[in-house]
Design an enzyme around this catalytic site. Structure first.
Site, PDB file in Angstrom:
ATOM      1  N   HIS A 101     -22.361  66.424 -54.739  1.00 41.42           N
ATOM      2  CA  HIS A 101     -22.856  66.884 -53.445  1.00 41.42           C
ATOM      3  C   HIS A 101     -21.737  67.035 -52.435  1.00 41.42           C
ATOM      4  O   HIS A 101     -21.751  67.958 -51.612  1.00 41.42           O
ATOM      5  CB  HIS A 101     -23.915  65.930 -52.894  1.00 41.42           C
ATOM      6  CG  HIS A 101     -24.505  66.395 -51.612  1.00 41.42           C
ATOM      7  ND1 HIS A 101     -24.042  65.982 -50.383  1.00 41.42           N
ATOM      8  CD2 HIS A 101     -25.494  67.295 -51.362  1.00 41.42           C
ATOM      9  CE1 HIS A 101     -24.729  66.591 -49.429  1.00 41.42           C
ATOM     10  NE2 HIS A 101     -25.614  67.388 -49.993  1.00 41.42           N
ATOM     11  N   GLU A 112     -10.275  52.422 -61.462  1.00 39.72           N
ATOM     12  CA  GLU A 112     -10.117  52.329 -62.915  1.00 39.72           C
ATOM     13  C   GLU A 112      -8.842  53.030 -63.381  1.00 39.72           C
ATOM     14  O   GLU A 112      -8.221  52.621 -64.360  1.00 39.72           O
ATOM     15  CB  GLU A 112     -11.333  52.923 -63.623  1.00 39.72           C
ATOM     16  CG  GLU A 112     -12.616  52.131 -63.452  1.00 39.72           C
ATOM     17  CD  GLU A 112     -12.566  50.745 -64.066  1.00 39.72           C
ATOM     18  OE1 GLU A 112     -11.942  50.587 -65.137  1.00 39.72           O
ATOM     19  OE2 GLU A 112     -13.128  49.805 -63.466  1.00 39.72           O
ATOM     20  N   LYS A 142     -24.596  76.585 -50.632  1.00 38.93           N
ATOM     21  CA  LYS A 142     -23.440  75.863 -51.164  1.00 38.93           C
ATOM     22  C   LYS A 142     -22.757  76.634 -52.290  1.00 38.93           C
ATOM     23  O   LYS A 142     -21.596  76.378 -52.606  1.00 38.93           O
ATOM     24  CB  LYS A 142     -23.883  74.476 -51.650  1.00 38.93           C
ATOM     25  CG  LYS A 142     -24.430  73.619 -50.508  1.00 38.93           C
ATOM     26  CD  LYS A 142     -25.104  72.358 -51.018  1.00 38.93           C
ATOM     27  CE  LYS A 142     -25.728  71.579 -49.851  1.00 38.93           C
ATOM     28  NZ  LYS A 142     -26.482  70.399 -50.313  1.00 38.93           N
TER      29      LYS A 142
END
Length: 385
Positions: free
Chosen positions: A309, A140, A350
């Protein structure tokens, strides 16, 4: 108990008028913006954010998010001359001091929207270190260099739009012709990339595809493809153009999940029996290595799903990010990673347990331009802390 309540049944006092414990002095008092005061007239973004911080709900989270962004962008560590040769990895500022490696992720709808210009600003001025985007977040950006996207309405019906060759993204409209122009633009580039790949293989032999080969792999990766497209578009309105110019890698592990995937699919028939190859393993090694080498790591995640993620998992390789700002409307009750709050990522390693993090439940197009105005674009210079 006040005198006026002495005659009430004790059960009412216990249920309704239970005495409070003393509120700690360090608690923040909730208050908003008093527009009757002169300083509230035509406020700067940083002043508005500062005032919103004490309003509660998502306004306070927006203020907290700006504080974290300022901390991640202003942290400075040791000078490169103070480090041993093997320690001279990660991100450094123009003066040679260690700085936070900032990973930014965004979904395709945000590039389709006018947030594209805000994201381009950050890349143009080298304010982020690496990007993860969806396939739509790549194509895009390129398509907007070839033809515009238009404002429509969320209520426009799909059937009539289909008859007119108009594609709806929320309340945005993208004509089918835009994708035809994209195909005309990208196919010659894919032809050239295949030619370069085949030439390299003929010179080095097929063993150069071997993972243990001593020569650099001739295979294209998604990030190399994206860098090449940024070079070829040669348009200063493009995020990809500035990423190429400033050597900021853009990762897209789901590169085939969009119009680019269609173009690659069509190209296999055009180029058969030869085929352009993209190596995703090299890219996962590259982004994970960026994380492992970072002196400090920060995440700015606009949206959820794959982009969220992929960055968080890269930060797992260094035992967690030091800073994290999530901006999305995902909910956690269904167990999706998109809706998960930062503390869930702490449980996976994380995000570090001692990290500074916040999740802001809001459409990124509403708040992120304001947050960038109050932080990256505020004119505040990063200082060594």
């Amino acid at each position: 108990m006040s005198k006026s309540n002495q005659n009430l049944p004790s059960s009412l006092n216990d249920a309704v008028l239970k005495a409070s414990e003393a509120v700690p002095e360090d608690y923040t008092k909730i208050e908003g913006i008093d527009y009757t005061k002169p300083e509230a007239t035509d406020m700067r973004a940083s002043d508005l954010i500062g005032a919103m911080k004490n309003m509660g709900f998502q306004a306070s989270n927006v203020g907290r998010g700006c504080e974290i962004i300022d901390k991640m962008r202003s942290w400075r560590g040791k000078h490169i001359d103070e480090l041993e040769e093997h320690q001279r990895k990660g991100s450094f500022d123009d003066d040679g001091y260690q700085k936070t490696t900032i990973f930014m992720g965004y979904t395709s709808n945000l590039i389709s929207s006018g947030l594209r210009e805000t994201l381009r600003y950050l890349v143009q001025h080298k304010m982020v270190s690496a990007i993860v985007a969806t396939a739509g977040g790549i194509e895009e950006d390129l398509i907007k260099c070839l033809a515009p996207t238009y404002l429509g309405d969320f209520a426009l019906k799909g059937g009539p739009l289909r008859e007119k060759g108009l594609n709806r993204i929320g309340n945005l409209l993208v004509p089918n012709d835009n994708y035809c122009k994209f195909e005309e633009w990208i196919v010659p580039i894919l032809d050239k990339m295949l030619e370069e790949q085949e030439k390299y293989v003929s010179e080095q032999g097929s063993s150069c595809f071997d993972a243990n080969s001593e020569v650099d792999s001739p295979m294209w990766t998604p990030s190399k493809l994206i860098d090449r497209l940024g070079k070829e578009i040669n348009d200063e309105s493009s995020v990809l153009y500035w990423a190429h110019k400033n050597q900021i890698p853009i990762f897209c592990p789901a590169i085939t999940d969009g119009s680019i995937g269609d173009m690659l699919f069509f190209h296999t028939f055009k180029s058969s029996p030869k085929q352009l190859r993209l190596d995703i393993v090299s890219d996962i090694r590259k982004i994970n290595s960026l994380s492992m080498e970072a002196s400090r790591a920060g995440m700015i995640l606009l949206g959820g799903g794959l982009i969220k993620h992929h960055i968080a998992n890269a930060c797992l390789m260094r035992n967690g990010a030091d800073y994290a700002v999530y901006i999305n409307t995902g909910q956690e009750f269904d167990g999706s990673d998109a809706g998960a709050r930062p503390d869930e990522a702490v449980s996976w390693g994380k995000i570090k347990a001692e990290a500074e993090s916040v999740k802001i439940y809001v459409d990124a197009t509403v708040v992120f331009p304001l947050m960038v105005a109050a932080t990256f674009a505020s004119g505040k210079v990063a200082t060594k802390i």
